[in-house]
Design a protein around this motif. Sequence first.
Motif, PDB file in Angstrom:
ATOM      1  N   THR A 161     131.631  13.143 -13.990  1.00  0.00           N
ATOM      2  CA  THR A 161     131.643  12.064 -14.988  1.00  0.00           C
ATOM      3  C   THR A 161     130.334  11.995 -15.767  1.00  0.00           C
ATOM      4  OG1 THR A 161     130.840  10.456 -13.364  1.00  0.00           O
ATOM      5  CG2 THR A 161     133.231  10.706 -13.576  1.00  0.00           C
ATOM      6  N   ILE A 162     129.277  12.607 -15.244  1.00  0.00           N
ATOM      7  CA  ILE A 162     127.967  12.595 -15.900  1.00  0.00           C
ATOM      8  C   ILE A 162     127.831  13.845 -16.760  1.00  0.00           C
ATOM      9  CG2 ILE A 162     125.472  12.529 -15.543  1.00  0.00           C
ATOM     10  CD1 ILE A 162     126.899   9.998 -14.655  1.00  0.00           C
ATOM     11  N   LEU A 163     127.465  13.663 -17.997  1.00  0.00           N
ATOM     12  CA  LEU A 163     127.318  14.766 -18.937  1.00  0.00           C
ATOM     13  C   LEU A 163     126.262  15.752 -18.427  1.00  0.00           C
ATOM     14  CD1 LEU A 163     128.137  15.903 -21.741  1.00  0.00           C
ATOM     15  CD2 LEU A 163     126.194  14.609 -22.683  1.00  0.00           C
ATOM     16  N   GLY A 164     126.610  17.025 -18.373  1.00  0.00           N
ATOM     17  CA  GLY A 164     125.687  18.058 -17.908  1.00  0.00           C
ATOM     18  C   GLY A 164     125.775  18.325 -16.424  1.00  0.00           C
ATOM     19  N   ASN A 165     126.339  17.363 -15.666  1.00  0.00           N
ATOM     20  CA  ASN A 165     126.468  17.517 -14.210  1.00  0.00           C
ATOM     21  C   ASN A 165     127.818  18.185 -13.911  1.00  0.00           C
ATOM     22  OD1 ASN A 165     125.306  17.134 -11.655  1.00  0.00           O
ATOM     23  ND2 ASN A 165     126.533  15.308 -11.282  1.00  0.00           N
ATOM     24  N   THR A 166     127.926  19.452 -14.261  1.00  0.00           N
ATOM     25  CA  THR A 166     129.206  20.153 -14.212  1.00  0.00           C
ATOM     26  C   THR A 166     129.456  20.771 -12.836  1.00  0.00           C
ATOM     27  OG1 THR A 166     128.166  22.196 -14.983  1.00  0.00           O
ATOM     28  CG2 THR A 166     129.037  20.708 -16.659  1.00  0.00           C
ATOM     29  N   PRO A 167     130.717  20.995 -12.468  1.00  0.00           N
ATOM     30  CA  PRO A 167     131.028  21.666 -11.191  1.00  0.00           C
ATOM     31  C   PRO A 167     130.406  23.050 -11.077  1.00  0.00           C
ATOM     32  CG  PRO A 167     132.992  20.619 -12.092  1.00  0.00           C
ATOM     33  CD  PRO A 167     131.939  20.520 -13.151  1.00  0.00           C
ATOM     34  N   SER A 168     130.147  23.702 -12.199  1.00  0.00           N
ATOM     35  CA  SER A 168     129.522  25.031 -12.151  1.00  0.00           C
ATOM     36  C   SER A 168     128.049  24.964 -11.752  1.00  0.00           C
ATOM     37  CB  SER A 168     129.641  25.714 -13.518  1.00  0.00           C
ATOM     38  OG  SER A 168     128.962  24.975 -14.518  1.00  0.00           O
ATOM     39  N   VAL A 470     116.553  23.770 -22.771  1.00  0.00           N
ATOM     40  CA  VAL A 470     116.912  24.943 -23.583  1.00  0.00           C
ATOM     41  C   VAL A 470     118.108  25.718 -23.026  1.00  0.00           C
ATOM     42  CG1 VAL A 470     114.562  25.213 -24.428  1.00  0.00           C
ATOM     43  CG2 VAL A 470     115.264  26.467 -22.377  1.00  0.00           C
ATOM     44  N   SER A 471     118.592  25.354 -21.827  1.00  0.00           N
ATOM     45  CA  SER A 471     119.669  26.131 -21.205  1.00  0.00           C
ATOM     46  C   SER A 471     121.063  25.614 -21.527  1.00  0.00           C
ATOM     47  CB  SER A 471     119.482  26.163 -19.684  1.00  0.00           C
ATOM     48  OG  SER A 471     118.342  26.903 -19.342  1.00  0.00           O
ATOM     49  N   GLY A 472     121.164  24.452 -22.113  1.00  0.00           N
ATOM     50  CA  GLY A 472     122.485  23.933 -22.481  1.00  0.00           C
ATOM     51  C   GLY A 472     123.100  23.083 -21.395  1.00  0.00           C
ATOM     52  N   LYS A 473     124.133  22.326 -21.750  1.00  0.00           N
ATOM     53  CA  LYS A 473     124.732  21.345 -20.842  1.00  0.00           C
ATOM     54  C   LYS A 473     125.540  21.988 -19.721  1.00  0.00           C
ATOM     55  CE  LYS A 473     124.891  17.502 -24.117  1.00  0.00           C
ATOM     56  NZ  LYS A 473     123.985  18.114 -25.081  1.00  0.00           N
ATOM     57  N   GLU A 474     126.074  23.183 -19.951  1.00  0.00           N
ATOM     58  CA  GLU A 474     126.936  23.809 -18.953  1.00  0.00           C
ATOM     59  C   GLU A 474     126.138  24.349 -17.770  1.00  0.00           C
ATOM     60  OE1 GLU A 474     130.378  24.991 -17.119  1.00  0.00           O
ATOM     61  OE2 GLU A 474     130.184  23.805 -18.948  1.00  0.00           O
ATOM     62  N   HIS A 475     124.983  24.981 -18.056  1.00  0.00           N
ATOM     63  CA  HIS A 475     124.223  25.648 -17.004  1.00  0.00           C
ATOM     64  C   HIS A 475     122.813  25.078 -16.829  1.00  0.00           C
ATOM     65  CE1 HIS A 475     127.437  28.533 -16.925  1.00  0.00           C
ATOM     66  NE2 HIS A 475     127.235  28.879 -18.189  1.00  0.00           N
ATOM     67  N   GLY A 476     122.466  24.060 -17.597  1.00  0.00           N
ATOM     68  CA  GLY A 476     121.086  23.582 -17.617  1.00  0.00           C
ATOM     69  C   GLY A 476     120.595  23.019 -16.301  1.00  0.00           C
ATOM     70  N   VAL A 477     121.454  22.288 -15.575  1.00  0.00           N
ATOM     71  CA  VAL A 477     121.009  21.619 -14.347  1.00  0.00           C
ATOM     72  C   VAL A 477     120.627  22.647 -13.282  1.00  0.00           C
ATOM     73  CG1 VAL A 477     121.752  20.159 -12.429  1.00  0.00           C
ATOM     74  CG2 VAL A 477     122.278  19.495 -14.771  1.00  0.00           C
ATOM     75  N   LEU A 478     121.491  23.615 -13.031  1.00  0.00           N
ATOM     76  CA  LEU A 478     121.213  24.613 -11.996  1.00  0.00           C
ATOM     77  C   LEU A 478     120.044  25.507 -12.400  1.00  0.00           C
ATOM     78  CD1 LEU A 478     122.398  25.339  -9.234  1.00  0.00           C
ATOM     79  CD2 LEU A 478     123.757  27.095 -10.349  1.00  0.00           C
ATOM     80  N   ALA A 479     120.016  25.931 -13.662  1.00  0.00           N
ATOM     81  CA  ALA A 479     118.912  26.774 -14.139  1.00  0.00           C
ATOM     82  C   ALA A 479     117.586  26.041 -14.039  1.00  0.00           C
ATOM     83  CB  ALA A 479     119.169  27.192 -15.587  1.00  0.00           C
TER      84      ALA A 479
END
Length: 683
Positions: A161-168, A470-479
């Motif tokens: 539900t949190i933007l950027g906090n994706t299952p990936s 700079v990594s984007g919303k899809e992969h930014g958190v883990l990166a």
Amino acid sequence: MDRDYKESSNDDVNVIMKKEEIERREEQGKEEEEEDEDEDSKVAAPAPAPAAWNKQITVRGIIASILVGSIFSVIAMRLNLTTGVTPNLNVSAALIAFIFIRTWNKILLKFGIASSPFTKQENTMIQTCIVACYSIAIGGGFGSYLLGMNKKTFELSGGATILGNTPSSIREPQIGWMTAYLFLVCFIGLFVLIPLRKILIIDYKLTFPSGMATAVLINGFHSRGDKMAKMQVGGFIKSFSLSFIWGLFQWFYTAKEECGFSQFPTFGLQARKQSFYFDFSLTYVGTGMICSHIVNLSLLLGAVVSYGMMWPLISKLKGDWFPADIPESSMQSLNGYRVFISIALLLGDGLYNFVKILHATLNNFYRKNILHSCGVNQQDKKTLNDLKKDEIFMREKIPLWFGVLGYITLALISVVAIPFIFPELKWYFVLLAYVFAPSLAFCNAYGAGLTDINMSYNYGKVGLFFIAAVSGKEHGVLAAMAACGLYKSIINISCILMQDFKTGHLTLTSPKAMLLSQAIGTALGCIVSPLSFLLFYKAFDIGNPDGEFKAPYAIIYRNLAIIGVQGFDALPQHCLQLCYGFFAFAVAVNLVKDLSPKRVGKWMPLPTAMAVPFLIGGYFAIDMCVGSLVVFLWGKMNLKKAELMIPAVASGFICGEGLWSIPASVLALARINPPMCMTFSSG
């Protein structure tokens, strides 16, 4: 003077602990060192020269390092995963190394086997190896950025539900990738500052108070005679035995999560609901004995402000400030205020100290370099003892090509290998980190040499925010969390090595022996730390905000990455205004401490210490204040004996209950449950 400030975000609190612990002993240490120097100048016959570097590293020393380092890794991991507060254990490491080898020699002597003398150089080597090993458990991210990648922390942060906090952005802990990642990001830190060791230690004469204090203690162990050693060994064994047996005794009453002495409502049931109770943890009583009074009182103040005042008041605003139909653990509920306000305190304190240390570094550079180029000589007069230390420190040179070649080789390997572990972290971001890391590591080591504040955790957060943006919303958190570990580990390991070089400089230990000891300890830590983490991870409910192993910094680091990805939209209503207020409070407190250190500043709390109870409550702060009370009363009764015995007794308390966690974990994995449950309810 930094002593914990040693992260695991821990780091944040550890910097304080290192800093404050030394202040208690620094004057005494300087006096002892001066006495030693006076004695050296009076002796007619010169003392025998230290053994060659390869003789300073012994088989028994390596065995002692492996055994004690592994035990300390488990102890540090337990502290890391419970409250995230880990004291500096350098003194304990030096003391236990001394006890271990002295006991070893006595046992061999009873069997008629003569052994070589135990020197302060060998003691330094073992201490260096132990510290390098358990530092991986603290700073390796097991309680912060690595744990923040798992599914539980993903859900606690609000889930998809949190933007950027994706299952990936989920990565479950596994022994393979964690061990490989640690070897890649930690070992390279050993090569960063090797070419600059003479500049930092001899030319600039940086004090590195942590390293200096450890050297003074090791020199004391080998110069004060057997009477002191026997007293410290006796105190350690008694407190260790008491703590271990107490841990075993408590286990019998913990059949369920809510059972046991840790549930005792010391101040009543209502106070216990707000986390105010004494949980009978000798580990944190011992930790409180090592930390200064201001650290412990700051923890207690943070607990009173948060769980005593703010959270009960904000809870009453349910349905107004935040929805009434979402669980309290959600980031859009009360837990959001807990997490983000504690982050504001940490960032305010960290940013202020970052600017302060940078200013001190640049100012010192100006005085030492610019004024020198103008013909102004500011060098202090060196004693014969100083010259002897410098000569031994530089006698066995570590070639420049060794450091440069080692750094470039490991950097190239990491640029290729790390994207295989974390595909989200692109190779060019890894390369960029290794391009800037040497200059950042030098700035950090220089600042730590002046003030003893290791700011590597702040550099790690800078890397985290940059990569998240700079990594984007899809992969930014883990990166971002992977990059945080990359920056922090390089800068932290290089700073620890410089502190150890300072210890070696003062104990006449060869830099080659120190470097090899650090490498052995780092390799051991990269293997033992993931194993000890998985032991806890499989046996206990790690990351449960209502359990024993809260691991509070995991959710902090994940939310830092989320903020970096999406900005302040992640904050619940009115949380941003509260964050501004606490950020300003942290900066203001530091300003007062620096502008009026003697009159008002000494009464000011430490914002980083205050931040920890905002997340986990006040129970452990009460434990640590009990430790402070023990130190205060002991000092009133017999100050000399207290100064001698407190490190030994505190180490015993920490090690005893910490060591009990190994059999407790094995019993939990074997599904052997305690036979009884002791719980409390209203009459």
